[in-house]
Design a protein around this motif. Structure first.
Motif, mmCIF file in Angstrom:
data_model
loop_
_atom_site.group_PDB
_atom_site.id
_atom_site.type_symbol
_atom_site.label_atom_id
_atom_site.label_comp_id
_atom_site.label_asym_id
_atom_site.label_seq_id
_atom_site.Cartn_x
_atom_site.Cartn_y
_atom_site.Cartn_z
ATOM 1 N N HIS A 27 38.438 -27.837 -34.057
ATOM 2 C CA HIS A 27 37.648 -29.397 -34.112
ATOM 3 C C HIS A 27 39.104 -29.287 -34.732
ATOM 4 N N THR A 28 39.912 -29.315 -36.734
ATOM 5 C CA THR A 28 40.759 -29.319 -37.194
ATOM 6 C C THR A 28 41.693 -28.374 -36.757
ATOM 7 N N ASP A 29 41.641 -27.684 -35.766
ATOM 8 C CA ASP A 29 43.122 -27.716 -34.988
ATOM 9 C C ASP A 29 43.986 -28.621 -34.107
ATOM 10 N N ILE A 30 43.308 -30.485 -34.157
ATOM 11 C CA ILE A 30 43.172 -31.741 -33.227
ATOM 12 C C ILE A 30 44.079 -32.162 -34.420
ATOM 13 N N LYS A 31 45.134 -32.956 -34.105
ATOM 14 C CA LYS A 31 45.295 -34.100 -35.117
ATOM 15 C C LYS A 31 45.431 -35.590 -34.187
ATOM 16 N N ILE A 32 45.223 -36.511 -34.714
ATOM 17 C CA ILE A 32 45.316 -37.401 -33.471
ATOM 18 C C ILE A 32 45.923 -38.860 -34.136
ATOM 19 N N SER A 33 46.857 -40.143 -33.235
ATOM 20 C CA SER A 33 47.357 -41.051 -34.018
ATOM 21 C C SER A 33 47.241 -42.036 -32.861
ATOM 22 N N LEU A 34 47.527 -43.376 -33.601
ATOM 23 C CA LEU A 34 47.842 -43.999 -32.174
ATOM 24 C C LEU A 34 49.157 -44.371 -32.063
ATOM 25 N N THR A 35 49.947 -43.221 -32.857
ATOM 26 C CA THR A 35 51.451 -43.385 -32.649
ATOM 27 C C THR A 35 51.871 -41.771 -32.842
ATOM 28 N N GLN A 36 53.280 -41.615 -32.049
ATOM 29 C CA GLN A 36 53.799 -40.175 -32.476
ATOM 30 C C GLN A 36 54.352 -39.773 -33.868
ATOM 31 N N ALA A 37 54.801 -40.996 -34.301
ATOM 32 C CA ALA A 37 55.127 -40.887 -35.744
ATOM 33 C C ALA A 37 53.460 -40.415 -36.449
ATOM 34 N N GLY A 38 52.431 -40.840 -36.533
ATOM 35 C CA GLY A 38 51.332 -40.703 -37.102
ATOM 36 C C GLY A 38 50.918 -39.205 -37.030
ATOM 37 N N LEU A 39 51.298 -38.683 -36.185
ATOM 38 C CA LEU A 39 50.942 -37.014 -35.587
ATOM 39 C C LEU A 39 51.877 -36.354 -37.490
ATOM 40 N N ASP A 40 52.317 -36.974 -37.449
ATOM 41 C CA ASP A 40 52.960 -36.350 -38.455
ATOM 42 C C ASP A 40 52.445 -36.180 -39.756
ATOM 43 N N SER A 41 51.845 -37.202 -40.312
ATOM 44 C CA SER A 41 50.870 -37.540 -41.469
ATOM 45 C C SER A 41 49.206 -37.276 -41.063
ATOM 46 N N ALA A 42 48.708 -37.171 -39.459
ATOM 47 C CA ALA A 42 47.425 -37.572 -39.201
ATOM 48 C C ALA A 42 46.990 -35.887 -40.380
#
Length: 193
Positions: A121-136
């Motif tokens: 599950h740590t191979d998945i990043k989720i965010s409410l914005t596309q840009a947020g994926l970089d820091s998720a």
């Protein structure tokens, strides 16, 4: 319908199929969380917020269990690798010795082969914005609010990472997914006779 993930903003196509990602590197996807029924309300049962988070779905090897072709497991004492059943059958009482480079083992009438490093599950990043994926942070959940009204889709940006850079496939038996914390769905409209 209840609250779930959809592949489209209008919430017509449930995302109840597996994502096909058998490559290496990263795959960015946007899904939509909500209910197509505008009279449904989602609330957390005990927490202050509704939380969507990546989860491990991989099952551990079990003795005296029937496995179908394609089922994916990990050893009862995980070694960092996942194994796929290549000959269906019932396992014996003794766990096989798990190899990491070829047909791994036989237990009872079931045969397993190594697929590669385990999906987590740590191979998945989720965010409410596309840009947020970089820091998720991989494996961490996102807060969706203290109550959600149906009829409105929330975009969920997801980045799936294959860190091992080897071709892997968990299409027959998903090893990771997304889930909410404990929630309850109610209906806002009550119809009288």
């Amino acid at each position: 319908m209840a609250f779930m993930l959809y592949t489209d903003k209008k919430m017509r196509n449930p995302a109840n199929t597996r994502l096909t990602f058998n490559g290496v590197g990263n795959l960015d996807v946007v899904l939509y969380f909500g209910s197509s029924q505008s009279d449904e309300v989602l609330s957390p049962e005990t927490d202050a917020q509704i939380i969507l988070k990546p989860v491990n779905l991989i099952k551990k090897w079990q003795p005296n269990k029937y496995y179908d072709y394609g089922n994916i497991i990990e050893p009862s004492n995980p070694n960092g690798y996942i194994y796929q059943c290549i000959t269906p059958g019932r396992t014996g009482s003794k766990e096989p010795r798990w190899w990491v480079d070829y047909i791994s083992g036989v237990s009872g009438s079931a045969w397993f082969k190594v697929l590669g490093e385990a999906f987590r599950h740590t191979d998945i990043k989720i965010s409410l914005t596309q840009a947020g994926l970089d820091s998720a942070v991989g494996g961490e959940g996102i807060e969706l609010g203290d109550q959600l009204q149906g009829g409105r889709a929330i975009p969920i940006y997801m980045r799936v990472v294959n860190k091992s850079y080897s071709l892997r496939n968990d299409f027959t038996d998903a090893c990771r997914g997304l889930a909410t914390n404990s929630t309850i769905t109610t209906t806002t409209n009550v119809y009288a006779d």
